[in-house]
Each structure stands twice: as C-alpha cells, then as structure tokens.
Enzyme design. Structure first.
Site, PDB file in Angstrom:
ATOM      1  N   HIS A 300       0.779  -1.236   0.000  1.00 21.60           N
ATOM      2  CA  HIS A 300       0.000   0.000   0.000  1.00 21.60           C
ATOM      3  C   HIS A 300       0.813   1.291   0.000  1.00 21.60           C
ATOM      4  O   HIS A 300       0.484   2.237  -0.709  1.00 21.60           O
ATOM      5  CB  HIS A 300      -0.913   0.049   1.231  1.00 21.60           C
ATOM      6  CG  HIS A 300      -2.117  -0.838   1.123  1.00 21.60           C
ATOM      7  ND1 HIS A 300      -3.165  -0.558   0.279  1.00 21.60           N
ATOM      8  CD2 HIS A 300      -2.446  -1.993   1.766  1.00 21.60           C
ATOM      9  CE1 HIS A 300      -4.097  -1.504   0.412  1.00 21.60           C
ATOM     10  NE2 HIS A 300      -3.681  -2.389   1.295  1.00 21.60           N
ATOM     11  N   GLU A 340      -7.073  -2.465  -3.511  1.00 20.09           N
ATOM     12  CA  GLU A 340      -6.566  -3.817  -3.223  1.00 20.09           C
ATOM     13  C   GLU A 340      -6.242  -4.620  -4.488  1.00 20.09           C
ATOM     14  O   GLU A 340      -5.194  -5.248  -4.568  1.00 20.09           O
ATOM     15  CB  GLU A 340      -7.569  -4.614  -2.377  1.00 20.09           C
ATOM     16  CG  GLU A 340      -7.706  -4.166  -0.938  1.00 20.09           C
ATOM     17  CD  GLU A 340      -6.441  -4.332  -0.099  1.00 20.09           C
ATOM     18  OE1 GLU A 340      -5.482  -5.009  -0.526  1.00 20.09           O
ATOM     19  OE2 GLU A 340      -6.403  -3.746   0.997  1.00 20.09           O
ATOM     20  N   SER A 359       1.429  -7.559  -3.500  1.00 21.26           N
ATOM     21  CA  SER A 359       2.058  -8.368  -2.447  1.00 21.26           C
ATOM     22  C   SER A 359       1.704  -9.855  -2.552  1.00 21.26           C
ATOM     23  O   SER A 359       1.939 -10.613  -1.640  1.00 21.26           O
ATOM     24  CB  SER A 359       1.683  -7.814  -1.064  1.00 21.26           C
ATOM     25  OG  SER A 359       0.292  -7.928  -0.847  1.00 21.26           O
TER      26      SER A 359
HETATM   27 FE   LIG Z   1      -4.782  -4.059   1.997  1.00 22.75          FE
END
Ligand SMILES: [Fe+2]
Length: 466
Positions: A300, A340, A359
């Site tokens: 993020h 996201e 990620s």
């Molecule tokens: Fe997140």
C-alpha cells in the site's frame, strides 16, 4: 472529573419576541466538551438561542436532556440554517434522535411532541484528525487473536511478539511519534524473501507510478531487502518532511487489528492509512491470511506518494463520511477492486496497482494473464464494481481496469455525488478537518476560496507564459 454540564439547570433567558421559533429536544452524554460542541453548532449557523435548559435524562444513564428554543422555522423556504444545525447536531450526537418541532408556548413537560417533528439520523463520523483516535481502539478483531489455521497459531513466541506490537498501536494517539519496532533477524529475513521476490516482478507487471516511487523510498526511508522500514519514516516521507520536494500529505497510523470498513474508509478522508506493524509467520513467508506489515508497507504505502493515487483514495474516504451502511458496503467494494486488486491501462498493456496483487506474486501473474486460467477484465465503472461479488480466499475472477488514477478519481467523485447522503463534505487542508457543506455561508466561503485559488493560478499562468 469536571462534567460537561456542571449544574442541573441552565437557564439562559432572552426576551421573547415575535420571531418564529423551533424547539429541539435531544440527549447529550455527560462528558467534558459536549455542551460546547453543541453550542458551536448554533454559533456556526448564526442561530440565536432564546432558551436552553438541561436536566439529567430520565431515559439514559449519565446523559442530559437539552431543551433548546432557536429562532427560525422548519418551513421549507427558510429552513437552511435550522436544518443545517439539525444535521450538525446529528453528527455530534452520533446518530441519536433529535426532536424538532415548531415552538409552542407550553411548559416543557407538555412539550413531548406527538406529531410534526422530524428525526435526523446520520452515522457518526470523524471531523478532525484527532477524532481518528476514537476509532483506533475499536478493532473488530485484534491482531493478537489468531485463527486455528493461522501459521503462527501454535507458536507461543510469535504470539507474544504480536501482543507486544499491537499494544503499542493501541496506545498510539494523534501527535505521538509512531511506534518504533526493532525487527528481529528472523523477521527481517521474512521481509527480505518477499522484498526480493516483488522487486523481480515490478518492472514487468506493476504500474509506472509504483516503479517511480520505490527507489525514492529506498533512498529516503529505509526500503530495501535487509530490514522492515519504520512507519514513522514512511509517514514523514509522505508528509513531505524527508525530501525537499512536495509529497502528498498522507500519513500512517498504527493499527492493532482489523477495523470495520466504515472506520477504515473514514481514515482515508483525512489522508490517513491505518497500517499494521506485525509480520507474517516465518514458516510461510509467501503466505499470510490477513494484512500484515509486508502487505501494508510494500503493497500500500508506495502509491500514497503518487499525487493522483493519493487523491483518488482520499475521495473514497470523503464519500464514506456519514454514509449509510449500504453505501459503505459499496464503497468498500470499490476500494477492494481498486486499492486492493486494481489494474490500470498503460499504453497497450495492463499493469497492477492494487496492494493485494503487488504483495501476492501468484495472483499477480494470474491477473496479468500468464496462467492458463485467465481472469475477466472489465472497464472500471464504480457502479458496476460496487455491486460485484468477490471471493476473499481465492484469486479474483474479475478485475476492473482503470484508465488512470485521475480518471478513476473523477468517476468516484461522480459516484459519490449520486450516493444517498443528505449533505456534501469538503476537506479543509489548512485545518486538516472536514466541513459539512450544508448551508449558504459555508458554500459561499468555499466559493471565495476557489476564487482566490483561481486568481493565484491566473497570476502564475501569466508569469509562466511570459
Ligand atoms: Fe490491503
């Protein structure tokens, strides 16, 4: 402890006049500052009070009932200030009911209204940065409580470590230095494994903005494969305190577990991102069942340094303030499909910008169409994304492609304007607070602000062109 209301009966008598009046009845918790918050509402709306009385509430423990007569009516043609005050009160009273009715001459005991009153109920929302301290302590699930299938469930040392880290987050208040975590050798190794893996995939699959920011974070706030960066350093960087260049004014706040969607999104309205500081279990460095600091910091944080992404996220936050539960659900789905799991167009290709993709290498490659199984790509339209169901334990069957962060921001602003909310809000960057635009005075102040900014822009353009 001093109380908000220090005597049981306040009487402020003002000579009666022939103006139309409205009577309001509401309950206020017996807490320091609440009375002055209430009075500020009337002052801000330039409303005269002709009577204010309070007494301990019969219905609610440790509350005071207020009886207030104000000048002005609820008539549609002149109700701007009165309705504005009602909405502001609704916010302060966190959605408790306020009774409002045309003033009658009866004594207050006869004044319990039968008809002709309105209920106003707006979910509470933070107005100032400091108000976010109120939401930090109410996490849905503590970071120290692990599910039985969590890789660290049986590891006592690991669990002790999480308790230590989450306790620091719980103690944090706005204005404090962000908790420093001295990461252990094992934790640094876990971080390193993921870091190297992500670096290898960045150029090909991740958006330009992320690739641009990451080296700056490596030079200025400790990003690299050897250690987990500190939230304090990242936050200072985003605030523009590290580089002598302009940044976005975002900041981080440590969080002790999972926040509700409403609370989490409300934070974004103040350009605040709630980040974890604990790290996944070392037995499975490439897997985590929950957000951890690798997901938050590596997934993020970098994009909050990009002005367009920063503004896009801010708009989602602003739209969430005081929104209904259904709208919060929609906004958090929009958040899911962008912040996201968002992808964006870059020339003829599509790149990832969502933290969940960045990620998670497996899903990143799948989303980029490298697996046999291919996902569906749809253009980003907030209305469509907002009502699309999504799985949380498997790869996404559908991704939404944003044309650019700026385009996505404009779409979210339009989406928010169509939402079912009786007021609009504006973020005031000088006071870092949120203003509800619900009366003429506030709107004309806003217009003047824009005029001043236009004049500045004009002057700058003239100099630039010469
Ligand atoms: Fe997140």
């Amino acid at each position: 402890m001093a109380t908000a209301v220090d005597s049981h009966h306040h009487n402020v008598s003002v000579p009666s006049s022939s103006v139309n009046r409205t009577t309001m009845i509401f309950s206020v918790p017996n807490r320091v500052g609440t009375l002055s918050d209430v009075l500020t509402v009337f002052r801000d709306q330039s409303i005269n009070l002709s009577r204010i009385e309070s007494r301990p509430s019969m219905a609610k423990n440790d509350f005071y009932d207020f009886f207030v007569d104000i000048e002005g009516t609820l008539e549609p043609h002149q109700n701007e200030t009165v309705n504005g005050a009602l909405k502001d009160l609704g916010v302060i009273l966190k959605g408790d009911s306020i009774l409002a009715q045309p003033h009658k001459k009866e004594t207050e005991s006869e004044m319990i209204p039968q008809t002709n009153f309105s209920y106003f109920s707006v979910p509470w929302f933070p107005r100032k940065l400091k108000d976010l301290d109120l939401i930090c302590s109410k996490v849905l699930e503590y970071g120290q409580e692990l599910d039985a299938d969590h890789p660290g469930f049986k590891d006592i040392e690991y669990r002790k470590r999480r308790v230590l880290i989450t306790e620091n987050a719980l103690k944090f208040r706005h204005g404090d230095k962000l908790p420093h975590v001295e990461y252990t050798k094992e934790e640094r190794e876990t971080w390193g494994v993921v870091y190297r893996k992500i670096m290898a995939l960045l150029p090909q699959h991740v958006c330009r903005a992320y690739n641009y920011v990451l080296p700056l974070l490596e030079q200025n706030c400790g990003f690299g494969p050897d250690d987990v960066p500190q939230l304090e350093d990242i936050s200072n960087f985003l605030q523009g305190e590290v580089l002598q260049i302009e940044c976005t004014g975002w900041r981080l706040k440590p969080v002790s577990g999972l926040l509700s969607s409403r609370d989490f999104l409300n934070g974004l309205a103040f350009r605040v991102f709630h980040s974890t500081q604990y790290i996944r279990h070392p037995s499975q460095p490439l897997y985590t069942p929950e957000p951890d600091c690798i997901h938050d910091i590596l997934g993020h944080c970098p994009l909050f340094a990009d002005p367009d992404f920063a503004d896009f996220s801010h708009e989602i936050g602003l739209a969430s303030l005081g929104a209904s539960d259904e709208d919060i659900e929609k906004l958090s789905t929009v958040y899911w499909f962008t912040v996201e799991f968002g992808v964006c167009r870059e020339g003829t290709t599509v790149k990832a910008f969502g933290a969940g993709l960045i990620s998670s290498f497996g899903e990143l490659e799948y989303a980029m169409g490298l697996d046999k199984e291919k996902p569906k790509l749809l253009p980003f339209v907030p209305e469509v994304a907002a009502t699309t169901k999504y799985p949380i334990t498997t790869y996404q069957p559908t991704y939404f492609v944003a044309e650019s962060f700026q385009d996505a921001k404009e779409k979210v602003i339009e989406f928010a304007a169509r939402m079912n909310r009786p007021f609009s809000v504006r973020y005031n960057p000088w006071t870092q607070s949120v203003e509800v635009l619900d009366n003429k005075q506030k709107m004309s102040r806003f217009i003047k602000d824009i005029q001043t900014q236009m004049a500045t822009l004009n002057a700058a353009m003239e100099k630039f062109i010469v």
